[in-house]
Design a protein around this motif. Structure first.
Motif, PDB file in Angstrom:
ATOM      1  N   LYS A 284      92.292  71.736 -51.861  1.00  0.00           N
ATOM      2  CA  LYS A 284      93.011  71.786 -50.656  1.00  0.00           C
ATOM      3  C   LYS A 284      94.056  72.777 -50.445  1.00  0.00           C
ATOM      4  N   CYS A 285      94.342  73.339 -51.627  1.00  0.00           N
ATOM      5  CA  CYS A 285      95.254  74.345 -51.582  1.00  0.00           C
ATOM      6  C   CYS A 285      94.741  75.691 -51.378  1.00  0.00           C
ATOM      7  N   THR A 286      93.382  75.851 -51.257  1.00  0.00           N
ATOM      8  CA  THR A 286      92.635  77.275 -51.080  1.00  0.00           C
ATOM      9  C   THR A 286      92.686  77.539 -49.434  1.00  0.00           C
ATOM     10  N   ASP A 287      92.446  78.768 -49.010  1.00  0.00           N
ATOM     11  CA  ASP A 287      92.400  78.923 -47.854  1.00  0.00           C
ATOM     12  C   ASP A 287      91.210  78.166 -47.013  1.00  0.00           C
ATOM     13  N   SER A 288      90.201  77.934 -47.564  1.00  0.00           N
ATOM     14  CA  SER A 288      89.114  77.011 -47.002  1.00  0.00           C
ATOM     15  C   SER A 288      89.398  75.667 -46.762  1.00  0.00           C
ATOM     16  N   GLY A 289      90.060  75.313 -48.049  1.00  0.00           N
ATOM     17  CA  GLY A 289      90.395  74.071 -48.209  1.00  0.00           C
ATOM     18  C   GLY A 289      91.656  73.615 -47.050  1.00  0.00           C
ATOM     19  N   ARG A 290      92.701  74.442 -46.711  1.00  0.00           N
ATOM     20  CA  ARG A 290      93.454  74.102 -45.900  1.00  0.00           C
ATOM     21  C   ARG A 290      92.916  74.103 -44.432  1.00  0.00           C
ATOM     22  N   GLN A 291      92.194  75.024 -44.162  1.00  0.00           N
ATOM     23  CA  GLN A 291      91.247  74.959 -42.833  1.00  0.00           C
ATOM     24  C   GLN A 291      90.439  73.838 -42.577  1.00  0.00           C
ATOM     25  N   GLN A 292      89.889  73.200 -43.704  1.00  0.00           N
ATOM     26  CA  GLN A 292      88.957  72.351 -43.718  1.00  0.00           C
ATOM     27  C   GLN A 292      89.906  70.867 -43.401  1.00  0.00           C
ATOM     28  N   VAL A 293      91.000  70.862 -43.876  1.00  0.00           N
ATOM     29  CA  VAL A 293      92.142  69.660 -43.574  1.00  0.00           C
ATOM     30  C   VAL A 293      92.426  69.847 -42.348  1.00  0.00           C
ATOM     31  N   LEU A 294      92.939  70.971 -41.799  1.00  0.00           N
ATOM     32  CA  LEU A 294      93.253  71.138 -40.459  1.00  0.00           C
ATOM     33  C   LEU A 294      92.229  70.728 -39.620  1.00  0.00           C
ATOM     34  N   GLU A 295      91.179  71.319 -39.584  1.00  0.00           N
ATOM     35  CA  GLU A 295      89.900  70.750 -38.538  1.00  0.00           C
ATOM     36  C   GLU A 295      89.663  69.505 -38.657  1.00  0.00           C
ATOM     37  N   ALA A 296      89.680  68.984 -39.774  1.00  0.00           N
ATOM     38  CA  ALA A 296      89.380  67.422 -39.773  1.00  0.00           C
ATOM     39  C   ALA A 296      90.151  66.502 -39.366  1.00  0.00           C
ATOM     40  N   VAL A 297      91.562  66.763 -39.483  1.00  0.00           N
ATOM     41  CA  VAL A 297      92.571  65.862 -38.810  1.00  0.00           C
ATOM     42  C   VAL A 297      92.690  66.008 -37.441  1.00  0.00           C
ATOM     43  N   LEU A 298      92.765  67.471 -37.127  1.00  0.00           N
ATOM     44  CA  LEU A 298      92.683  67.513 -35.586  1.00  0.00           C
ATOM     45  C   LEU A 298      91.361  66.963 -34.962  1.00  0.00           C
ATOM     46  N   ALA A 299      90.363  67.060 -35.265  1.00  0.00           N
ATOM     47  CA  ALA A 299      89.025  66.676 -34.639  1.00  0.00           C
ATOM     48  C   ALA A 299      89.133  65.143 -34.609  1.00  0.00           C
ATOM     49  N   GLU A 300      89.402  64.369 -35.788  1.00  0.00           N
ATOM     50  CA  GLU A 300      89.677  63.007 -35.833  1.00  0.00           C
ATOM     51  C   GLU A 300      90.635  62.397 -35.039  1.00  0.00           C
ATOM     52  N   THR A 301      91.563  63.061 -34.988  1.00  0.00           N
ATOM     53  CA  THR A 301      92.720  62.575 -34.069  1.00  0.00           C
ATOM     54  C   THR A 301      92.181  62.606 -32.495  1.00  0.00           C
ATOM     55  N   GLN A 302      91.776  63.821 -32.273  1.00  0.00           N
ATOM     56  CA  GLN A 302      91.562  64.142 -30.774  1.00  0.00           C
ATOM     57  C   GLN A 302      90.434  63.239 -30.393  1.00  0.00           C
ATOM     58  N   ASN A 303      89.217  62.857 -31.275  1.00  0.00           N
ATOM     59  CA  ASN A 303      88.308  62.024 -30.907  1.00  0.00           C
ATOM     60  C   ASN A 303      88.550  60.687 -30.895  1.00  0.00           C
ATOM     61  N   THR A 304      89.564  60.026 -31.479  1.00  0.00           N
ATOM     62  CA  THR A 304      89.758  58.594 -31.724  1.00  0.00           C
ATOM     63  C   THR A 304      90.784  58.490 -30.583  1.00  0.00           C
ATOM     64  N   VAL A 305      91.590  59.350 -30.359  1.00  0.00           N
ATOM     65  CA  VAL A 305      92.591  58.761 -29.262  1.00  0.00           C
ATOM     66  C   VAL A 305      91.883  59.168 -27.600  1.00  0.00           C
ATOM     67  N   GLY A 306      91.053  60.103 -27.802  1.00  0.00           N
ATOM     68  CA  GLY A 306      90.024  60.194 -26.680  1.00  0.00           C
ATOM     69  C   GLY A 306      89.055  58.989 -26.458  1.00  0.00           C
ATOM     70  N   GLY A 307      88.640  58.569 -27.511  1.00  0.00           N
ATOM     71  CA  GLY A 307      87.615  57.471 -27.492  1.00  0.00           C
ATOM     72  C   GLY A 307      88.378  56.269 -26.753  1.00  0.00           C
ATOM     73  N   PHE A 308      89.773  56.081 -27.429  1.00  0.00           N
ATOM     74  CA  PHE A 308      90.450  54.873 -26.775  1.00  0.00           C
ATOM     75  C   PHE A 308      90.418  54.861 -25.385  1.00  0.00           C
ATOM     76  N   LEU A 309      90.840  56.032 -24.853  1.00  0.00           N
ATOM     77  CA  LEU A 309      91.170  56.332 -23.617  1.00  0.00           C
ATOM     78  C   LEU A 309      89.658  56.238 -22.426  1.00  0.00           C
ATOM     79  N   TYR A 310      88.656  56.961 -23.248  1.00  0.00           N
ATOM     80  CA  TYR A 310      87.287  57.148 -22.523  1.00  0.00           C
ATOM     81  C   TYR A 310      86.411  56.501 -23.280  1.00  0.00           C
ATOM     82  N   PRO A 311      86.404  55.353 -23.576  1.00  0.00           N
ATOM     83  CA  PRO A 311      85.416  54.637 -24.439  1.00  0.00           C
ATOM     84  C   PRO A 311      83.857  54.892 -23.888  1.00  0.00           C
ATOM     85  N   LYS A 312      82.909  55.195 -24.608  1.00  0.00           N
ATOM     86  CA  LYS A 312      81.706  55.472 -23.952  1.00  0.00           C
ATOM     87  C   LYS A 312      80.784  54.324 -24.755  1.00  0.00           C
TER      88      LYS A 312
END
Length: 653
Positions: A284-312
């Motif tokens: 996680k301390c490599t450049d690619s590791g940081r990028q992967q953590v950043l993208e995973a957390v942002l995507a998971e947060t937006q998808n989950t919050v969006g799924g709560f407000l706009y359930p499909k």
């Protein structure tokens, strides 16, 4: 019913037969106080206790002017100027009383030259306002009377404390974003320890997780840059974290971890700031590791919050008839399931029937069952219309469908009969695999089916999540945090304990600028966050949907066939045609048919009538002008018929 509504509830019980237990419980679970009024004499002494909540910690040195009110002693309308008096020796700043001076309205207006101006100035200072500070659960517990203490409700207090802290942080972060970096004075305010420099025993104010490019720019950051603005937004939340820490909301065995996720609008840079500082190591301390953590957390947060407000509610129709395309179709179905959050519903229909009796919540267990089910089924030719009709039935029987999505995955040639036979109350997307399904005629049918239901045709190489753009989500006007479970903490280890997360989006002028989240590893919170999902429907016009389709999948290419969604509002379950609507269509068809028949009959009659009329005119000209006489003005004159007859004939024509 009140839990999670964001209300402060103050309860009062009157007399010896009142239910004091539940009244106290309601106030404890909703950040209020409970007071028991034993007799009529106690009413005035107790009924105003809730004022303490609004007045505590509301210190002001400014005179507060009242609006004009009628003096009870007959002086007419008066205006009072008041200053509060506080007990500064108490643990919490407590209001003791007020010192006021009264002026009659008549006296004010009688001031020479500027009486009306003075009165208007007083009125402008008397505007009501909301309390600037909000008491935390720990502070409210201190002002509750001995018999009204909420011991035994610590879990509820933690939940409420987390939500209050998120609300404070969102207001702070949004204000900082509006200032465009001016809330910070120099790069020292933005300082945060690199997550990879923190050991397990250290405790820092905050740590940052940046993208690989931004990580190299922090050494030479300048005010006004995008990175400076982004870091300034989250740096202003350090004080909010300290307030939360000092208030006692993080006490006990339920620690709160604040994470501020900045999204990716045009004028900020994505990053995560964590309070308190969190150490990371290894990959996680490599450049690619940081990028992967950043993208995973942002995507998971937006998808989950969006799924709560706009359930499909998604139903996948798996029409696999050839062994050569099975693995690719299974992969596509699994990828589609992975686009759903725990708030969404899913089911899958194959030649062997439906996996679930009704749509099921898209949890990780459900997705695992879908994977196993698809791997085990055998390739079998089946009627695609029958599969689609079975899939459509799940939208009809379910009462809680919000944004309905039907996916058809097929490797077989589709026929025009399929279009007419399918009418489903959902946005439909068709994904074709193999040569047979992608022939020109089959692809045209796939486009017609999708266009008829407001969706799109997709080839096998289109990413699974492309359909999500047809369901835009807005995070504006979200007042209550969204609670959800994470299988593990992304920022620590995949083997960590499950965590309970609460997130509240921050928006500015309709744009999501970030998410403020808190986490807890306390399993005791599980029963406190049973919050039903909301139902916001995504709605797009026909033109907007057409612009989202790929150029080769545009409905306009069908030259009128299936180019309209037939009344379907994308994402909203369409209402099937009513009997009244069908009768109207029949009437219109009958009227048009009658007009066509009338035209066919009247055409020959009109032609015959005009021919007879012309014959009479020609006969008149031939008979009356055979002689050289014509009667003009009652007299008989000699006329040259060779010149007159053509002249009159032209006039008749």
């Amino acid at each position: 019913h009140l839990r999670g509504k964001g209300l402060r509830v103050f309860t009062y019980t009157v007399g010896p037969w009142a239910d004091q237990t539940n009244a106290k419980r309601v106030s404890c679970e909703n950040m209020g106080t409970w007071t028991h009024v034993a007799s009529l004499e106690d009413v005035w002494a107790n009924i105003a206790d809730y004022y303490n909540y609004f007045s505590m910690n509301e210190k002001t040195n400014n005179v507060i002017w009242t609006e004009p009110y009628e003096d009870r002693y007959g002086l007419g309308e008066i205006v009072s100027g008041c200053l509060p008096v506080y007990d500064i020796q108490s643990e919490l700043l407590t209001l003791v009383g007020v010192a006021c001076l009264d002026l009659t309205k008549q006296r004010i207006l009688s001031f020479p030259n500027d009486g009306e101006q003075v009165f208007n100035a007083m009125q402008s200072l008397s505007q009501r306002r909301c309390p600037a500070s909000q008491l935390t659960e720990v502070q409210i517990e201190k002002i509750r009377k001995p018999g009204a203490k909420c011991r035994g409700h610590q879990v509820t207090a933690v939940v409420q404390g987390m939500q209050d802290s998120l609300r404070r942080g969102v207001v702070t972060g949004t204000q900082a974003f509006a200032l465009g970096g001016q809330a910070c004075h120099g790069t020292a305010d933005l300082a945060a320890t690199d997550s990879c420099d923190i050991t397990a025993t250290q405790r820092t104010n905050s740590s940052l997780i940046l993208s690989a490019d931004d990580h190299t720019r922090t050494v030479n950051i300048s005010p006004g840059s995008q990175l400076y603005k982004a870091l300034c937004v989250s740096a202003t939340l350090i004080q909010n974290w300290r307030t939360t820490l000092d208030s006692g909301e993080t006490s006990g065995s339920l620690p709160i971890l604040h994470q501020y996720f900045v999204a990716n609008p045009s004028d900020v840079t994505s990053h995560i700031r964590v309070y308190p500082g969190l150490g990371m190591s290894g990959d996680k301390c490599t450049d690619s590791g940081r990028q992967q953590v950043l993208e995973a957390v942002l995507a998971e947060t937006q998808n989950t919050v969006g799924g709560f407000l706009y359930p499909k509610t998604m139903v996948i129709t798996f029409h696999n008839t050839k062994a050569g395309t099975k693995s690719q179709m299974v992969r596509a179905a699994i990828d589609l399931a992975n686009t759903l959050s725990q708030w969404d519903q899913i089911n899958i229909v194959t030649s062997q029937g439906a996996l679930f009796r009704q749509t099921s919540q898209a949890t990780e267990d459900t997705k695992d069952r879908i994977r196993s089910y698809l791997q085990d089924i055998s390739t079998q030719d089946s009627d695609v219309v029958g599969l689609l009709q079975e899939a459509a039935s799940f939208f009809e029987v379910s009462e809680d469908v919000c944004n309905a999505v039907l996916f058809l995955l097929s490797d077989s040639a589709l026929t025009p009969h399929n279009v007419a036979a399918v009418n489903v109350g959902a946005s439909m997307f068709v994904k074709t695999f193999g040569g047979s399904a992608n022939q020109n005629s089959s692809r045209t049918v796939a486009m017609e089916m999708a266009c008829k239901h407001g969706g799109s045709w997709e080839s096998e190489d289109v990413p699974a999540g492309s359909y999500l753009q047809f369901f835009p989500r807005s995070f504006g006007n979200i007042r209550n945090p969204v609670w959800f479970n994470r299988s593990h903490d992304f920022l620590s280890s995949p083997t960590s304990e499950p965590v309970i997360t609460s997130c509240l989006p921050a928006t500015h002028q309709g744009t999501t600028v970030g998410f403020l989240c808190s986490e807890s590893n306390g399993r005791q919170l599980q029963d406190e966050i049973q919050v039903p999902t909301q139902c916001r429907r995504s709605q797009l016009s026909d033109d907007q949907r057409e612009s989202l389709r790929r150029p080769e999948a545009r409905c306009s290419l069908l030259t009128g066939k299936g180019t309209e969604a037939e009344g379907t509002t994308l994402g909203v379950t369409p209402v099937p045609p009513t009997a009244k609507g069908m009768e109207t269509g029949k009437i219109i068809a009958i009227v048009v048919g009658c007009l066509l028949i009338a035209a066919l009959v009247a055409g020959p009659l009109l032609w015959y009538y005009r021919k007879r009329k012309n014959d009479r005119v020609d006969g008149f000209l031939r008979l009356d002008f055979l002689t050289d006489e014509i009667e003009l003005d009652g007299e008989t004159d000699e006329v040259d018929s060779s010149t007159t007859a053509p002249l009159l004939t032209n006039q008749v024509d």
